[in-house]
Design an enzyme around this catalytic site. Structure first.
Site, PDB file in Angstrom:
ATOM      1  N   HIS A 121       0.866  -1.185   0.000  1.00 10.70           N
ATOM      2  CA  HIS A 121       0.000   0.000   0.000  1.00 10.70           C
ATOM      3  C   HIS A 121       0.901   1.232   0.000  1.00 10.70           C
ATOM      4  O   HIS A 121       2.015   1.196   0.542  1.00 10.70           O
ATOM      5  CB  HIS A 121      -0.836  -0.062   1.278  1.00 10.70           C
ATOM      6  CG  HIS A 121      -1.899   0.970   1.413  1.00 10.70           C
ATOM      7  ND1 HIS A 121      -1.632   2.256   1.817  1.00 10.70           N
ATOM      8  CD2 HIS A 121      -3.242   0.901   1.221  1.00 10.70           C
ATOM      9  CE1 HIS A 121      -2.775   2.934   1.875  1.00 10.70           C
ATOM     10  NE2 HIS A 121      -3.765   2.146   1.509  1.00 10.70           N
ATOM     11  N   ASP A 198       2.910  -4.162   8.120  1.00 14.09           N
ATOM     12  CA  ASP A 198       1.677  -3.413   7.909  1.00 14.09           C
ATOM     13  C   ASP A 198       0.534  -4.398   8.136  1.00 14.09           C
ATOM     14  O   ASP A 198       0.265  -5.259   7.293  1.00 14.09           O
ATOM     15  CB  ASP A 198       1.682  -2.862   6.473  1.00 14.09           C
ATOM     16  CG  ASP A 198       0.328  -2.291   6.064  1.00 14.09           C
ATOM     17  OD1 ASP A 198      -0.644  -2.418   6.831  1.00 14.09           O
ATOM     18  OD2 ASP A 198       0.252  -1.734   4.957  1.00 14.09           O
ATOM     19  N   GLN A 201      -4.710  -5.003   7.121  1.00 16.27           N
ATOM     20  CA  GLN A 201      -5.727  -5.943   6.609  1.00 16.27           C
ATOM     21  C   GLN A 201      -5.696  -7.290   7.322  1.00 16.27           C
ATOM     22  O   GLN A 201      -6.422  -8.203   6.919  1.00 16.27           O
ATOM     23  CB  GLN A 201      -5.530  -6.166   5.097  1.00 16.27           C
ATOM     24  CG  GLN A 201      -5.700  -4.919   4.255  1.00 16.27           C
ATOM     25  CD  GLN A 201      -7.141  -4.395   4.217  1.00 16.27           C
ATOM     26  OE1 GLN A 201      -8.091  -5.087   4.599  1.00 16.27           O
ATOM     27  NE2 GLN A 201      -7.312  -3.171   3.765  1.00 16.27           N
ATOM     28  N   LYS A 224     -10.715  -0.387  10.450  1.00 16.19           N
ATOM     29  CA  LYS A 224     -10.974  -1.561   9.606  1.00 16.19           C
ATOM     30  C   LYS A 224     -11.423  -2.754  10.451  1.00 16.19           C
ATOM     31  O   LYS A 224     -11.681  -3.828   9.934  1.00 16.19           O
ATOM     32  CB  LYS A 224      -9.722  -1.923   8.819  1.00 16.19           C
ATOM     33  CG  LYS A 224      -9.339  -0.844   7.807  1.00 16.19           C
ATOM     34  CD  LYS A 224      -8.179  -1.269   6.963  1.00 16.19           C
ATOM     35  CE  LYS A 224      -7.494  -0.124   6.282  1.00 16.19           C
ATOM     36  NZ  LYS A 224      -8.138   0.291   5.040  1.00 16.19           N
ATOM     37  N   CYS A 364      -4.752   2.502  -3.631  1.00 11.47           N
ATOM     38  CA  CYS A 364      -3.509   2.991  -2.988  1.00 11.47           C
ATOM     39  C   CYS A 364      -2.360   2.020  -3.209  1.00 11.47           C
ATOM     40  O   CYS A 364      -1.558   1.764  -2.296  1.00 11.47           O
ATOM     41  CB  CYS A 364      -3.698   3.239  -1.503  1.00 11.47           C
ATOM     42  SG  CYS A 364      -4.868   4.534  -1.155  1.00 11.47           S
TER      43      CYS A 364
HETATM   44  N1  PMP Z   1      -2.002  -0.648   4.518  1.00 12.93           N
HETATM   45  C1  PMP Z   1      -2.998  -1.357   3.974  1.00 12.93           C
HETATM   46  C2  PMP Z   1      -2.743  -2.743   3.483  1.00 12.93           C
HETATM   47  C3  PMP Z   1      -4.272  -0.782   3.877  1.00 12.93           C
HETATM   48  O1  PMP Z   1      -5.264  -1.492   3.314  1.00 12.93           O
HETATM   49  C4  PMP Z   1      -4.488   0.515   4.370  1.00 12.93           C
HETATM   50  C5  PMP Z   1      -5.850   1.160   4.277  1.00 12.93           C
HETATM   51  N2  PMP Z   1      -6.436   1.132   3.031  1.00 12.93           N
HETATM   52  C6  PMP Z   1      -3.404   1.190   4.939  1.00 12.93           C
HETATM   53  C7  PMP Z   1      -2.187   0.586   4.999  1.00 12.93           C
HETATM   54  C8  PMP Z   1      -3.543   2.567   5.480  1.00 12.93           C
HETATM   55  O2  PMP Z   1      -4.378   2.580   6.586  1.00 12.93           O
HETATM   56  P1  PMP Z   1      -4.906   3.964   7.184  1.00 12.93           P
HETATM   57  O3  PMP Z   1      -5.455   4.731   6.030  1.00 12.93           O
HETATM   58  O4  PMP Z   1      -5.958   3.549   8.160  1.00 12.93           O
HETATM   59  O5  PMP Z   1      -3.741   4.638   7.825  1.00 12.93           O
END
Ligand code: PMP
Length: 409
Positions: A121, A198, A201, A224, A364
Site C-alpha cells: 500500500h 503493515d 488488513q 478496519k 492505494c
Molecule cells: N495498509 C494497507 C494494506 C491498507 O489497506 C491501508 C488502508 N487502506 C493502509 C495501509 C492505510 O491505513 P490507514 O489509512 O488507516 O492509515
C-alpha cells in the site's frame, strides 16, 4: 457464526440504497461499526468525557481508566509482552511514518538498504522512499510470483547484510495474499535487519501474535476492525522503542520542561504528544471485546468460506479476470477483479444502482497496478456481517452489468 444475529448489531446495514437493501462489500476500505462500539462512544461523551493523565477529578480518572484499559486490551489482542509496547496513533499510516522517521533516520545511513514488496500500500512505500532519499539508502523491491504471492527464495535474494529494514504487509488489500511474516522476519533478522509489518488488513480478520511472529514493529488501524476512524496502533519491541526519539513534541509526552532542554515520559507516553485520541481508544477497546466474543478463528473461517464461494461463483462470469492467488486457502476475504471491456469505475457505479458497495480504483497500490498491467480494478471485500447471499447478489449484478455494457457498445 450466526450472521443474521451479527448483522442486527450493525444498524447501518439495515437500510436501502437506491431502492435496494444495502450490500456492503467495502470493508477493506473501512468496516462498519457494531452497537457495542457506538454505545461505548456514546457513553464516553455523555457520561465521562474528560482529558486523561492529569487532573484528579472523578471524570478524569474514569477517562484515564478507559484509555489505559483499552491499551491493555490491545496488548492482549496481539499478545505483546507489555503495554509499554503499545502506542496509540492515528492509524497504520501514522504508525509506519513514526517508525520511518524515528527509527529510520537514526539507524539507516548511506549505502544501506530498505526492502519492501511490489504489493505494498502507498502507506508502506512512500515513508521508505522518503527515508531512502533523506539518508542515501537504496529502496529495493521483492518481486511477486505469477499468482501474486512472494517466494522465500526471492526474499533471501533481496535481503542482504546491507539491509537495515524489511517492511511488508501481512495481508494484501488488493490480492488478498497472506504473507509468511514469521519466515520473512527470520530472514530479516539473520541479515541484521529489523522487520516492520503493515497489519491494516490482518488484525480485523485473523489472530495476530506479535511474539510468535517475532517482528520488531506491527502497525494497524482501528477503523478496519469495527472501531472508529482516527485510532490505530504502533506495536514495537520495548528495547527498540526505548532507543527511539519521539516524533511529536508538546504536552502529555514530557517529564520535565526547562527553558532550553526537556525530558520525556517513559514508554509508551513519550510517543503520544498532545491530548490523545481518548474516545477512539475506548472505541477500539470495545471493538476488540466485540471481535473476541465472536472469536477471531470463527471470523477467519467465515471469511475463508465466503472467499472460496466468491471465487467459485465469480469465476463463472464470462470475461472476468480475478487477481491474486486462485486457491482460497492462500488468501483473505476479498476478491479484486476486472470485467473485459468495462471500466472498473463503471462496474462500481452500476453496482451502486443495485445497492451494492464495492471499491474501484488503484486501491492505494499504484506500483502493484503497474505490475498487474492495469490502471485500476474493482474490489469486493467481506467481513463478519457478509453472507453467501451478498455474493449471489454481487454475481447477479455483475452479470447484468456485463450484459448492459455489451448491449450499449
Ligand atoms: N495498509 C494497507 C494494506 C491498507 O489497506 C491501508 C488502508 N487502506 C493502509 C495501509 C492505510 O491505513 P490507514 O489509512 O488507516 O492509515
Amino acid at each position: 457464526m450466526d450472521v443474521k444475529a451479527i448483522r442486527e448489531l450493525f444498524p447501518i446495514l439495515n437500510q436501502e440504497v437506491n431502492g435496494h437493501p444495502l450490500v456492503y462489500l467495502d470493508s477493506a476500505a473501512t468496516s462498519q461499526k457494531p452497537l457495542p462500539v457506538i454505545e461505548a462512544l456514546d457513553e464516553y461523551y455523555r457520561q465521562y468525557n474528560s482529558n486523561v493523565h492529569r487532573g484528579v477529578h472523578t471524570l478524569g480518572t474514569k477517562a484515564t481508566d478507559g484509555y489505559e484499559g483499552a491499551r491493555e486490551k490491545v496488548r492482549k489482542f496481539i499478545n505483546a509482552s507489555s503495554t509499554e509496547e503499545i502506542i496509540f496513533t492515528r492509524g497504520t499510516t501514522t504508525s509506519i511514518n513514526t517508525v520511518a522517521v524515528s527509527y529510520g533516520r537514526a539507524n539507516v545511513h548511506e549505502g544501506d538498504e530498505i526492502v519492501i514488496t511490489y504489493m505494498e500500500h502507498h502507506s508502506n512505500i512512500i515513508p521508505w522512499q522518503q527515508l531512502a532519499k533523506q539518508t542515501g539508502a537504496t529502496l529495493k523491491y521483492i518481486p511477486l510470483q505469477e499468482d501474486g504471492t512472494i517466494s522465500l527464495d526471492d526474499v533471501r535474494n533481496t535481503v542482504t547484510p546491507k539491509t537495515k529494514i524489511v517492511s511488508m504487509m501481512h495481508v494484501s488489500n488488493v490480492l488478498g495474499t497472506i504473507n509468511p511474516i514469521k519466515e520473512v522476519t527470520k530472514i530479516a533478522h539473520e541479515n541484521g535487519a529489523i522487520m516492520v509489518v503493515d497489519g491494516a488488513q490482518s488484525t480485523p480478520h485473523m489472530k495476530v501474535d506479535v511474539q510468535d511472529l517475532d517482528c520488531d514493529f506491527y502497525t494497524f488501524s482501528g477503523h478496519k476492525m469495527c472501531a472508529p476512524t482516527g485510532i490505530g496502533i504502533l506495536y514495537g519491541k520495548k528495547h527498540l522503542l526505548e532507543q527511539m526519539e519521539p516524533v511529536e513534541f508538546g504536552g502529555e509526552m514530557i517529564d520535565f520542561v526547562g527553558l532550553y532542554e526537556s525530558t520525556w515520559k517513559e514508554l509508551p507516553w513519550k510517543f503520544e504528544g498532545g491530548t490523545p485520541i481518548i474516545a477512539g481508544a475506548i472505541g477500539l477497546g470495545a471493538a476488540i471485546d466485540f471481535l473476541e466474543e465472536i472469536g477471531l478463528e470463527a471470523i477467519k473461517e467465515h471469511e475463508h468460506r465466503l472467499a472460496a464461494y466468491a471465487l467459485e461463483k465469480m469465476s463463472t462470469i464470462d470475461g472476468i479476470t480475478i487477481y491474486g492467488p486462485k486457491e482460497a486457502d492462500k488468501r483473505a476475504g476479498l476478491v479484486t477483479f476486472n470485467i473485459a471491456d468495462v471500466h472498473p469505475h463503471d462496474v462500481a457505479t452500476v453496482l451502486d444502482t443495485e445497492g451494492i458497495a464495492v471499491r474501484a480504483g488503484h486501491h492505494c497500490a499504484q506500483p502493484l497496478m503497474k505490475w498487474l498491467n492495469v490502471s485500476a480494478t474493482a474490489r469486493a471485500s467481506f467481513y463478519l456481517y457478509n453472507s453467501e447471499e451478498d455474493i449471489d447478489k454481487l454475481v447477479e449484478a455483475l452479470i447484468k452489468t456485463k450484459e448492459y455494457f455489451s448491449d450499449v457498445f
